[in-house]
Write an enzyme that holds these catalytic residues in place. Structure first.
Site, PDB file in Angstrom:
ATOM      1  N   ARG A  45       0.681  -1.110   0.067  1.00 25.50           N
ATOM      2  CA  ARG A  45       0.025   0.038  -0.050  1.00 25.50           C
ATOM      3  C   ARG A  45       0.892   1.281   0.165  1.00 25.50           C
ATOM      4  O   ARG A  45       2.091   1.082   0.244  1.00 25.50           O
ATOM      5  CB  ARG A  45      -1.000   0.066   1.207  1.00 25.50           C
ATOM      6  CG  ARG A  45      -0.727  -0.749   2.484  1.00 25.50           C
ATOM      7  CD  ARG A  45       0.233   0.059   3.129  1.00 25.50           C
ATOM      8  NE  ARG A  45       0.252   1.316   3.286  1.00 25.50           N
ATOM      9  CZ  ARG A  45       1.027   2.108   3.531  1.00 25.50           C
ATOM     10  NH1 ARG A  45       2.370   1.817   3.606  1.00 25.50           N
ATOM     11  NH2 ARG A  45       0.703   3.339   3.794  1.00 25.50           N
ATOM     12  N   ARG A  88      -7.638   0.028  -6.724  1.00 21.93           N
ATOM     13  CA  ARG A  88      -7.594   0.909  -5.783  1.00 21.93           C
ATOM     14  C   ARG A  88      -7.663   2.386  -6.516  1.00 21.93           C
ATOM     15  O   ARG A  88      -6.940   2.845  -7.442  1.00 21.93           O
ATOM     16  CB  ARG A  88      -6.379   1.071  -4.802  1.00 21.93           C
ATOM     17  CG  ARG A  88      -6.377   0.015  -3.922  1.00 21.93           C
ATOM     18  CD  ARG A  88      -5.418   0.009  -2.702  1.00 21.93           C
ATOM     19  NE  ARG A  88      -6.229   1.211  -1.637  1.00 21.93           N
ATOM     20  CZ  ARG A  88      -5.462   1.560  -0.743  1.00 21.93           C
ATOM     21  NH1 ARG A  88      -4.278   1.146  -0.428  1.00 21.93           N
ATOM     22  NH2 ARG A  88      -6.087   2.257   0.178  1.00 21.93           N
ATOM     23  N   ASP A 236      -1.965  11.010  -1.954  1.00 20.11           N
ATOM     24  CA  ASP A 236      -2.356   9.858  -3.254  1.00 20.11           C
ATOM     25  C   ASP A 236      -2.553  10.442  -4.517  1.00 20.11           C
ATOM     26  O   ASP A 236      -2.619   9.795  -5.468  1.00 20.11           O
ATOM     27  CB  ASP A 236      -3.420   9.010  -2.624  1.00 20.11           C
ATOM     28  CG  ASP A 236      -3.050   7.874  -1.438  1.00 20.11           C
ATOM     29  OD1 ASP A 236      -2.832   8.343  -0.211  1.00 20.11           O
ATOM     30  OD2 ASP A 236      -2.942   6.883  -1.954  1.00 20.11           O
TER      31      ASP A 236
HETATM   32  O1  MRU Z   1      -4.479   3.207   2.465  1.00 18.57           O
HETATM   33  P1  MRU Z   1      -3.034   3.482   2.213  1.00 18.57           P
HETATM   34  O2  MRU Z   1      -2.085   2.743   3.241  1.00 18.57           O
HETATM   35  O3  MRU Z   1      -2.338   3.061   0.773  1.00 18.57           O
HETATM   36  O4  MRU Z   1      -2.964   4.911   2.236  1.00 18.57           O
HETATM   37  C1  MRU Z   1      -1.422   5.471   2.232  1.00 18.57           C
HETATM   38  C2  MRU Z   1      -1.429   7.057   2.231  1.00 18.57           C
HETATM   39  O5  MRU Z   1      -2.684   7.737   2.540  1.00 18.57           O
HETATM   40  C3  MRU Z   1      -0.070   7.725   2.185  1.00 18.57           C
HETATM   41  O6  MRU Z   1      -0.094   8.793   2.914  1.00 18.57           O
HETATM   42  C4  MRU Z   1      -0.204   8.014   0.579  1.00 18.57           C
HETATM   43  O7  MRU Z   1      -0.078   6.784  -0.223  1.00 18.57           O
HETATM   44  C5  MRU Z   1       1.281   8.696   0.473  1.00 18.57           C
HETATM   45  S1  MRU Z   1       2.585   7.269   0.189  1.00 18.57           S
HETATM   46  C6  MRU Z   1       4.106   8.012  -0.090  1.00 18.57           C
END
Ligand code: MRU
Length: 355
Positions: A45, A88, A236
């Site tokens: 993730r 996702r 993201d």
């Molecule tokens: O649901 P996740 O664990 O994939 O969410 C990750 C985040 O929100 C991070 O802050 C984001 O992807 C940036 S990672 C460099």
């Protein structure tokens, strides 16, 4: 430094982050469906890491395509592109990685299929290696905002585990430490999947960065007491007007920072900027299974059977709350991000003077 994903002997090997920090185990993906499953189930993730995984999944799938020409590879990969894009929705990195792999095939349309298959493996490895360099550059720019003795709040995990290595939000912390600055990090636990508790605190402890884990509702109290100097988070998807989607709770942190006059920084590789969207309202936001909220780590039930749940995985922080967006090209005011679309722009004219 911990590695979230690697290409080993033609297979995609990912660290199973759903088991951390109690168990360090790896999953070997021998087909692209397994890679997609890993992205959906959060074995891997973090926006950049899932982009890398998608690219590697595509490269692996290409090897099994019976192709007489490059068009056969392109056609054979169509279901792979679709499956990756459906895993996702919020992180733009998957779309970015799919487009990059597609474009690399188009550039070689007159080559023989074996060469293109090899090239796809190299391209996926390049995406990983470039990500590490990008993060180091983010670290260099971001460290300029960190002073000796600072206490830094971070939310979710935007560390090495979320990227090819180094992390985005954590890179400035790592560089600040290398520069001899004494820093202390507060990691929000980040309900419901606990990326802060399980991943960020684990990762920073391994890097020798002092870290204190707090519940998500503690940050405001610490800010009010003057115990937090700045916040750095990942993203993201960042869009043209400078709005940023990141893990649910990021918006709350940003508003708290504004209220307490604390700088709020977003570390964003250019690959996570989606110039096709005008504002954060257009970003697709993932909603996940209720069980992530009603159960801890899928095991211990903490809510009544049948309770209604909203499990919104990301929120959007409007640009007005963001002090600066730190990219590999420098730090910019969020509202200036749109200028990075323009070619031949003089970056020094829009870059923040961070010193
Ligand atoms: O649901 P996740 O664990 O994939 O969410 C990750 C985040 O929100 C991070 O802050 C984001 O992807 C940036 S990672 C460099």
């Amino acid at each position: 430094m911990v590695k979230a994903i690697e290409w080993i002997n033609g297979k995609v090997v990912m660290l199973d982050q759903s088991k951390l920090p109690l168990e360090v185990s790896y999953i070997e993906c021998t087909d692209y469906h397994k890679v997609a499953e890993g992205i959906r189930k959060l074995w891997i993730r973090g926006a950049p890491a899932i982009g890398i995984a998608a690219a590697m999944g595509i490269a692996m799938a290409a090897q099994d395509i019976n192709a007489k020409n490059v068009r056969d590879i392109e056609k054979g990969l169509e279901p792979v592109f679709s499956e990756m894009l459906m895993t996702r929705p919020t992180a733009v990195n998957i779309k970015w990685a799919v487009n990059r792999m597609k474009n690399s095939i188009r550039r070689m349309k007159d080559s023989n299929p074996a060469t293109v298959k090899e090239m796809l493996i190299e391209e996926a490895k390049n995406i990983l290696n470039e990500d590490i360099e990008v993060n180091k550059a983010i670290g260099k720019w971001g460290a300029e905002f960190i002073k000796d003795g600072d206490t830094i709040l971070t939310h979710c995990n935007a560390g090495a585990l979320a990227t090819g290595g180094y992390g985005t939000a954590t890179a400035p912390m790592l560089i600040a430490k290398q520069q001899g600055k004494r820093i202390h990090v507060f990691a929000d636990e980040t309900r419901p999947v606990l990326q802060g508790a399980r991943l960020t605190s684990w990762e920073l402890m391994q890097e020798g960065i002092p870290v204190t884990l707090i519940t998500d509702n503690t940050a405001g109290a610490l800010m009010k007491k003057g115990e937090i100097n700045l916040a750095i988070v990942g993203t993201d998807r960042t869009v043209r007007n400078g709005d940023v989607a990141n893990k649910i709770g990021t918006y709350t942190v940003a508003v708290l920072c504004k209220e307490n006059k604390i700088p709020f920084y977003v570390a964003a590789p250019l690959s996570s900027i989606d110039f096709s969207l005008k504002s954060g309202n257009e970003i697709p936001i993932e909603e996940r299974a209720p069980e992530e909220v009603t159960h801890i780590s899928g095991k211990c039930q903490i809510a009544p059977n049948g309770v209604n749940v909203r499990n919104i995985a990301f929120d959007v922080t409007p640009y007005k709350y963001i002090t600066a967006i730190i990219t590999e090209k420098g730090a910019f005011r969020a509202q200036d991000i749109k200028y990075l679309m323009k070619k031949n722009i003089d970056l020094n004219k829009i870059r923040l003077n961070s010193s």
